[in-house]
Structure formats: structure tokens, C-alpha cells
Design a protein around this motif. Sequence first.
Motif, PDB file in Angstrom:
ATOM      1  N   PRO A 169      -1.085 -44.392  15.212  1.00 10.23           N
ATOM      2  CA  PRO A 169      -2.058 -43.637  14.419  1.00 10.23           C
ATOM      3  C   PRO A 169      -2.378 -44.336  13.100  1.00 10.23           C
ATOM      4  O   PRO A 169      -1.653 -45.240  12.675  1.00 10.23           O
ATOM      5  N   PHE A 197      -2.909 -35.146  11.859  1.00  7.36           N
ATOM      6  CA  PHE A 197      -2.106 -35.393  13.064  1.00  7.36           C
ATOM      7  C   PHE A 197      -2.719 -36.532  13.884  1.00  7.36           C
ATOM      8  O   PHE A 197      -3.818 -37.000  13.586  1.00  7.36           O
ATOM      9  N   VAL A 198      -2.008 -36.930  14.937  1.00  7.58           N
ATOM     10  CA  VAL A 198      -2.523 -37.955  15.832  1.00  7.58           C
ATOM     11  C   VAL A 198      -3.877 -37.500  16.376  1.00  7.58           C
ATOM     12  O   VAL A 198      -4.027 -36.345  16.794  1.00  7.58           O
ATOM     13  N   VAL A 216       4.868 -43.773  17.141  1.00 14.64           N
ATOM     14  CA  VAL A 216       4.541 -42.652  16.255  1.00 14.64           C
ATOM     15  C   VAL A 216       5.784 -42.253  15.454  1.00 14.64           C
ATOM     16  O   VAL A 216       6.902 -42.305  15.951  1.00 14.64           O
ATOM     17  N   ASN A 218       7.693 -39.261  13.711  1.00  9.48           N
ATOM     18  CA  ASN A 218       7.669 -37.803  13.832  1.00  9.48           C
ATOM     19  C   ASN A 218       8.929 -37.193  13.240  1.00  9.48           C
ATOM     20  O   ASN A 218       9.998 -37.462  13.737  1.00  9.48           O
ATOM     21  N   ASN A 220       5.508 -37.113  10.883  1.00 13.54           N
ATOM     22  CA  ASN A 220       4.703 -38.273  10.540  1.00 13.54           C
ATOM     23  C   ASN A 220       4.756 -38.581   9.046  1.00 13.54           C
ATOM     24  O   ASN A 220       5.448 -37.897   8.288  1.00 13.54           O
ATOM     25  N   GLU A 226       4.432 -33.541  14.446  1.00 14.76           N
ATOM     26  CA  GLU A 226       3.350 -33.663  15.425  1.00 14.76           C
ATOM     27  C   GLU A 226       3.609 -32.645  16.540  1.00 14.76           C
ATOM     28  O   GLU A 226       4.372 -32.902  17.476  1.00 14.76           O
ATOM     29  N   ASP A 228       1.833 -31.711  18.903  1.00 15.03           N
ATOM     30  CA  ASP A 228       1.319 -32.103  20.222  1.00 15.03           C
ATOM     31  C   ASP A 228       2.158 -33.198  20.866  1.00 15.03           C
ATOM     32  O   ASP A 228       1.728 -33.807  21.842  1.00 15.03           O
ATOM     33  N   ILE A 229       3.325 -33.436  20.329  1.00 15.62           N
ATOM     34  CA  ILE A 229       4.068 -34.621  20.761  1.00 15.62           C
ATOM     35  C   ILE A 229       4.388 -34.603  22.256  1.00 15.62           C
ATOM     36  O   ILE A 229       4.369 -35.644  22.911  1.00 15.62           O
TER      37      ILE A 229
END
Lengths: 506, 128, 447
Positions: A169, A197-198, A216, A218, A220, A226, A228-229
Motif C-alpha cells: 500500500p 486502509f488498503v 502489509v 498491520n 498499518n 486493517e 479487511d485483512i
Amino acid sequence: MENRIAVRLLQEQGVPGRRATTFPECDVPGPELDALIGRQHLATAPCDLPELAEGDIIRHFVSLSQRNMSVDTHFYPLGSCTMKYNPKRHERWAGLSGLIDVHPYAEDSRIQGLLGMLYEMQEMLGEIAGLPAVSLHPAAGAHGEFAALLTAQAYFASRGEHRTKVIFPASAHGTNPASASMAGFECVQLKPSANGFVNLEDLKQQLGPDVAVFMVTNPNTLGLFEGDIQEISRLLHEVGGLVYIDGANMNAILGKTRPGDFGGDMMHYNVHKTFTGPHGAGGPGAGPIAVRDFLADFLPGPVIERRLNGQGEPEYRLKTPARSVGRLRSFLGNIGILLRGYFYIRTLGARGLREASEHAVLNANYLLARLSDVLSVPHGQRCMHEFVASATSLKSRGLSAMDIAKRLLDYGFHAPTVYFPLVVPEAIMIEPTETESKATLDSFIETIRTIIAEDADFLHRAPYTTPVCRPDEVKAAREPILIYCPCAAPETEESPLGEVPAHASV
Amino acid sequence: MDLSSLRYTSTHEWVHWDGAVATVGITDFAVSQLTDLVYVELPKVGAALQAGAPCGEVESVKAVGELNSPLSGQVTEVNDDLEEHLERLSESPFGEGWLFRMTPTNPADLDALLDRPAYESVCESESH
Amino acid sequence: MAYLFATEDEQRQMLDAIGVDSIEDLFDMIPESIRRQTELELPPALTELELDQRLRTALTSAQASTGVCFMGGGAYDHFIPATVDEICSRGEFYTAYTPYQAEASQGTLQAFFEFQSLIAELTGLDVANASLYEGASALAEAILMAMRCTRREKRVVVAGTLHPEYRQTVQTYLKYLQCELVETETVDGVADWQRATSLINNETAAVVVQHPNFFGCLEDVAEVVAQAHRAGALAIQVFDPSSLGILKRPADYGVDIAVAEGQSLGIPLQYGGPYLGLMACREEFVRRMPGRLIGQTTDNQGRRAFVLNLQTREQHIRRDKATSNICTNQGLMALRAAVYLAQLGPHGFRELGELCCRKANYAAEQLTAAGVGSLAFPRSFFKEFVLNCHRPVAELVERAARAGFQVGPRLSQFPSLHNSLDNCLLIAVTEKRTREEIDLLVAALAG
């Protein structure tokens, strides 16, 4: 800081004839040096090292130490760096005979105590990560990233897959693309997203059979988890790629969740951050990596193996994994730092680690809550162990993040990280850690408020109480002076303190 | 220098073509984005350059800008004065701050570069 | 016990200020499905007293005492003056971090500037950086740097007498970069540079020599430099800092980049790390150099000041085009080296080199005279040598251990070395070893 008086360079203090260490007379018979070593190899002149007495040396370096801020002396909320207290007991234990004086080629059978601890460290790091296979080999976090990416290269090569891309990202640490490029990958940076976020949409666009790894951090670098990881990991796994978790921010999630639980396949630890190996004015660190089972054979090494002998007792030995990507340095690893991490985990235990993260997050959220009326925080009301404020709202008054950072030094606080991550303009990244009291945090909050109310022109010239003020970086870069040169000595020595306005000291 | 007589790249190089030799530099926009310049690395005389490929660097305290050759061709001269007087690049990027001169392999390639209005819209989109 | 402060009362006040009920609420950014409800499975926490007792027991009963060290192979048991430990145990140094804020870090910055100056002086080269991780990865970084300097990426030639772990490290770094790593032949313990001419071509980025080499022997560095430069490649020397009180400096030979393991300069053995990667080079290459560089400048009142310099080479600005992914140096280890070199001064540094060399030669002579073995390479060496043992090497290592000595490493543990060396031992002798210790070792091995 205690010492604002300029300290002459070591090289400027030498006096011919002074000495500190002397060695005993040579006690072995035999020929003189020039009979042992050919003339073509021998130096023609001695090294021009400074000649100093021991008293010179001690006073010099102690004076220098007093021109530093440090965790032991100051609150040091440097975001992304986890500047927590460094337990003194670790220093004592790391110096024990049997640890400090062991040669790296000592026979395994003679150092079972040490190898047993390192094996236990591997196991504990595997448990904390939720990724069972660990290599203690890498020398630092960035070295760990590089090691894990090479591990991925070896894994894909073993499957006959040619994958060329590493994605990360926009808020990634600079080490991520730098490591990927060193490991022979092509770098793809995602577009920033509005919420920090990503950028999932852009990620989906980039995914394909040529993608090797998604890197990534995390939580972040904005201090956000995140959420949605799992979805991100699923998307990566669907195209056959791997998920790399940059462990720089592990101090937020110890015992709360694990990279292995949210889909990560590989990660590195920064032992000097999360597990209090001291930061040492810039290092040394240690960057062990943890990976899933199917990557274990490709780990760089050696690693430590445990097996039972004929009597059913454990025996430890060094072993290179079967299809190891290879060695990334000499010897096993930065043992002195890994041991400090080991001592930390053994004295905290599972509950202590969890509480450390809980209080790190509590302290950060407290600062965020009490500062958000004077500094804007573009990404969220809440944070994990750190948050990124922005000084853009002060721009109309001509103030920058740098002005706040510099003035904080006058009040006895080390500055937060400024101008990182790049996705936040005028970023001020604050990470208090768990080892600070509410009283310290309150005092920091009041100070920020005081500073913001100060006159802009006055702030542009801060700090006032430090040994130097706003060094000229342009000059330094245009005509680099990187080593001592008598011709570059300062022209005037008469006013080492410079000008100090009477009202500036606090 | 009449800026509308120059050709530009989207990576902020300019070219002046006098019918025989192409003079190359970086634009005032690039200089202002980089802020305080500290170092410039130019290609060597005689080097064969490829259009669009990196051929040097312009470095400031905070960033490094890659210098891309606008045209394919051979370097005939470089502005050695910049080594001692980097301020000329900041003060006069279209004049005394020129970077190098080259003989293009194919002068017709110039037509593929941006004209002034097209370049100005590139700058505009980047300053947002 | 996590070194916490907040009492329950304070926690409540803080939670109120945030506007949540419990600490657990602060973690609701982590989806429920992946938030742990149980503790990690770790060994139970120990108090300071308990772990102290356990460690001392583990290191005395479960582990043999360390013994008098005659071991080499890239890490050595040199003397460390007390001042080194004293300075480096100051919290103002070891609990500080990378000097991003120059005003708050002049102590660290000046110490590193002095370190850079000392290393430049030792090597004779124009510039040294503020250190890299350790010796082997420093060499790999030097090779990547040479590829950038020469804009050649296809070939690197290394001496066959390079430390095997250094060669492996370089191999790993280059594995996915399409660069061929070529090794020279070894004859009588040194690289055969005459026959290497055909290996060094106009696609070669660097030629690497270790001097003194892995076997302790002295190489013809001048010849390496001549051959490298003839082909337009850079010459890289891996040096031993403890030898530079008596041996010629890398710059005396015209070397372009010099790298080393700096462990000899006041850093304890601690089973292989943290150590100190040294790197120095000629000025023209400085902008291609990896790692931190400290520069001198002036502040806004004209006072001398030190700053992190040329940062645009680094990963936080250049990202994938950075000179390296390295973002720190080995700060505390560099500080140790600076204090160490200040302690020794020019005279102590020369004495150090002379003592190592004379004692090592005495030990070699006594061991061979007593029939323990013969020198695998009968030529001059600095502080370590390869003993071709007359008995099985395992037996000698065991005998030494029983008498309280450590020797090695055994060369058989390096699979890349020729198997004719399988019954050989490396033996290193530093200034710390006395004649009595050497004589006792010889007696133990000869008996």
C-alpha cells in the motif's frame, strides 16, 4: 539535555605522547615482525589515530552522551519506533558468562544451555505470530523482510512458478519496496485510499498469476487495524500469492490477534521495538522471521533443531533447512539482541505481553482523545498503539509539523516522527508505548497545547535550549563533510552556547 | 528563451532544437518540486542515450529526480559549470542551467514530445 | 509484569476521556472473528529473581565453561578495555534511537562522525559509512554498490580463499538478480590471480579479495587491484581491522571499496552477533554507498553541527530505487569501536597487531614442532593459520576441550572447501593468549 557546550572532536584532542591502553611486553620468543611478514605487506607508517589519555576518552564520551535525548532520560514518542523502557535486568543477563563470551563456532555440545534458550525463543516467536516456523538469522527488520522475500522466491521456484510482482500500500515503510527490489521483484504501489486502509479496488486490479507477495503492516502505519485483512489474504491466496506482514507494529496486538490468524503467511519481528532489545542509537536490532509450515524448508539459516537423545533428553543443534534459500550473513544471528527479547518474553509471559499491548493502545487513544481538538487526525477517532495527526490546520498561521517537533525538544520531550507516512500531509506520528505514566502523557498534552498557542516566528527559530538549532542540511548535502578534516573545523569557538533568549528556557 | 519554442516530456525535461543540436534541461516546475538542489549527475560525453531511459539524476535534500533522455542519440557536451555553480540550475533552468547537448538519431522524434500547452496541463494536474 | 504505570483508577480516568467502557472496547477495530479470547501458550512468567537463578543454573550446570579461546574464522577473542563497556552501558546512548532529530542527538551524531573518521583513517580511504550489520552482508552490499557504480550487473569474481560464509551470503544476495558469481582457483592457501585473468572480463562489476584471507594467509592485493582496474571493475577488499596496525591499508593498494567484520574492535563474541559491518570507499562512489552517513554542517547560529546526510539515497525517500533497504546502522557497536580505537591509539594499535602476529607464529611453530600437525599452507600469516592434524581432528578438539581450551572451527564444517582440508583446524591467537596458555595447549594436544 545537560550539556550544551560544544565538544571538540576526538581527532582534535590528541596530544602526541598520550596513551590509554597499553599491552604487556611480548612474552614469546621468535623472530621480529619483518622476518614473519614480507616487506610488501607491511605498513610504512602508523595509523594516524588520535593520541589520548583514558581520562580524555571518558570525559569526551560522557559529555557526548549528555548531548542526547533517550528513553532513559526523556519521553520519546517517536511513532513507528516503539521507544519503550529497556529493562536493566536484560543488560545484566546478556552479559553473563556462557552467553557473552561464546565463540560463534563453539561446538553445539558445549553450549546446550544457550541453544536451548534460542530454541525456546523460536517456539515462542512462532506462537506469538501464529506462524510456526521461525528463523532467528536476519540481523534487523529490513534484513528480515529481505530474507522472507527470498524465502518466497525459493518457494515459488520450487513449484516452477515465475512470479515477478510484490505489491504494497501507499502507506508502506520505505524498506518494503527497497527489500522487494533487492530480492529481484518488481514493485507495485497501490493508490492511496481516502480512509487510510488498503485500497481494495486497486488491489483487485493488480492481482494476477504474476503476483508473488503482498506486503502489509498491520496495524498499518496510520495506527489503524486493517479490518479487511482476511479478505485481502483470501484474494491473495486465490491467485496463489503470499501475504507478508511487516511486524513493525506488533506492539499493538500481542496476544490480541496473530498474523497467522488473519491470513499472513510470513512476517518479521523487530526485536528492538516489540521486545525491548534497546535501540542503541540506531542499532543493533534483530529481525527474526516466522512463516507457515509449507515455507519452513526454504527458510534462511541455520535454525535450531531439537531432538531427543538415547536417554530421552533434549539435544539442540544448528541445522540448515532442507531447501534453504541460503545464508544472509555470517554466523547464526544477532544473539545478544535475541536474548534480550527472550528475557522479556520469559519475564512477561502471555498475560504480561497482552497487557503491554493493551496499555500501549490505551495510552495512544488517551493522547488521541485529548489532542484531537488542537491537532487534526485525518484517519479516525480511534487508533491502535499510535496515531498520525496532521499540522495542516496550523498552516494558516505559518506553522509546520517541524516547528512543533523542534519546540517540543525545549520542553524536554523527544519529537514524534514527522513527515511519515507520506500519505498524510504535515504528518505528526505519535506512539507513546505502554511504559509511560498518565502524568507524563498529561504533561505532553499540555505542552502541545502551549506550543500551538506560541508565536509563529518564535516557533520557526526553535529549539532554543538544545546544543544546536536547525542545522543546515542543504549545505551538508551540497558539500558533504563526512570525515574529520582540520580545514573544516569551526571558525569561532567563543560562543558555544549561541544566543539564548531569556524567555526560551523552560 | 521562448518557452513555447521548446518541447517537453511528461517527466519534466525540456529540449531546444536548433536544427543540428538538441539542448536538454529540466523545467522550472521540476526545480520547484525538488526544492533545494544539492547534486546533479549528468551523462558522459559520447554516451548513447535512449529516449525515455534514465541518463542521470537531480538530487535535492528531500528527493531525487531521475533525469530521462527526451530523445535517442549521442551526448556531445555537458554543462560542467553546474558542478561548481548548481545555483544556476535553480535560478535559470531554461538558460545557464541547461544540462547537456546531444545529436539526436532521429530529429523527427521531437514531434512526439509535448508542446507548451500540453506540458502546462501536465504540471497543472500534478500540482493538485 | 509489563513495566506498566496506570493504576485502575487512572485507567478509568483515561477510558472516560476516550469515551469507552473498557480496554477491550479499544480493540474493536480488530474483527471479532480473529480476536483471541484465550491467552497465548507461552511458558509461565518468571520474576527477575527466578529467571536470574534459572539462567545461572542453565549456564553453569547444563553448559561447559567457555574455556580459553584459540578460535578464529571471522570472530576473535580480543581484549576489551573497561571504558568500552562503561561508555556503551550509558542509557543516554543505548536507549536513544536513530538521530532523526539532530538537535536531540548531537552526542550520537558526533560519535558516529568520529567513528566514520576513524574507519576512514584505518583504511586510508576517503569516506566510511556509519556501519552495516556485519562483515558478510557488508561484502554483499559492497558488491551491489559496485554494480551500481560500474553499471555492470552480470558478473562478480571472488577469491576462492574468501570466508565460505561470506561467499554463501553473497550468493544468496545475488541469487535472483541474474548476476554470475565466479570463484578463482586456490593454490597453496592463496587465490591464483595469474589464472584469474581470464575470469575478469569487461562485464565484471567487482573483484573481491579477502586479505588476510580465510586461512590467515596474505594475498597479493596489488595484483587484484591491477586486474580489476584493467577490466574497468572495482576492487573490493575484505580486511581485518586488527591487522592494520602492522599491515598496509586497503587504500595503499588502490582498493576502491573496503569492508570488514569489526568485531575485533571491542565487541564481545556473544555467539556471532550483534557485530559490526565496516565499509569505506573512494569519494567518487559515496552517493552509491549503502547505509547511514553522518555529515558535518553548521546550525542557524554558525555552530558546528552534525546531521544524517545524503538521506536521499535511502529507502525512506527512494523506496525501490534506494541504495539498500538498510535503515539503521549498528549504532552501539560503532560506538564500541570508536571508544576502542581511542583507547588503543596509534601505538596500542600497532602493539596489538604485532602481538597477535608474533604469538600466532610462536603457536604454529610449537604445534608443528611437537608433531600435533603441519601447516596446511606453509607461508606467512597474520593471526590465524590452518593446522593439518596428524590425529583425527575430532580427537584434538576433544583433548583441547578437556584441558580447558577451544580450537577451531574445523574446516570440514564448510562443505564448499576442498575435502583435502577435512582433517584441518583453524587456530587463531590474539594478544590475550599468553605463552603459558600456548605451551599448555601444545602439551594437551601433543600428549
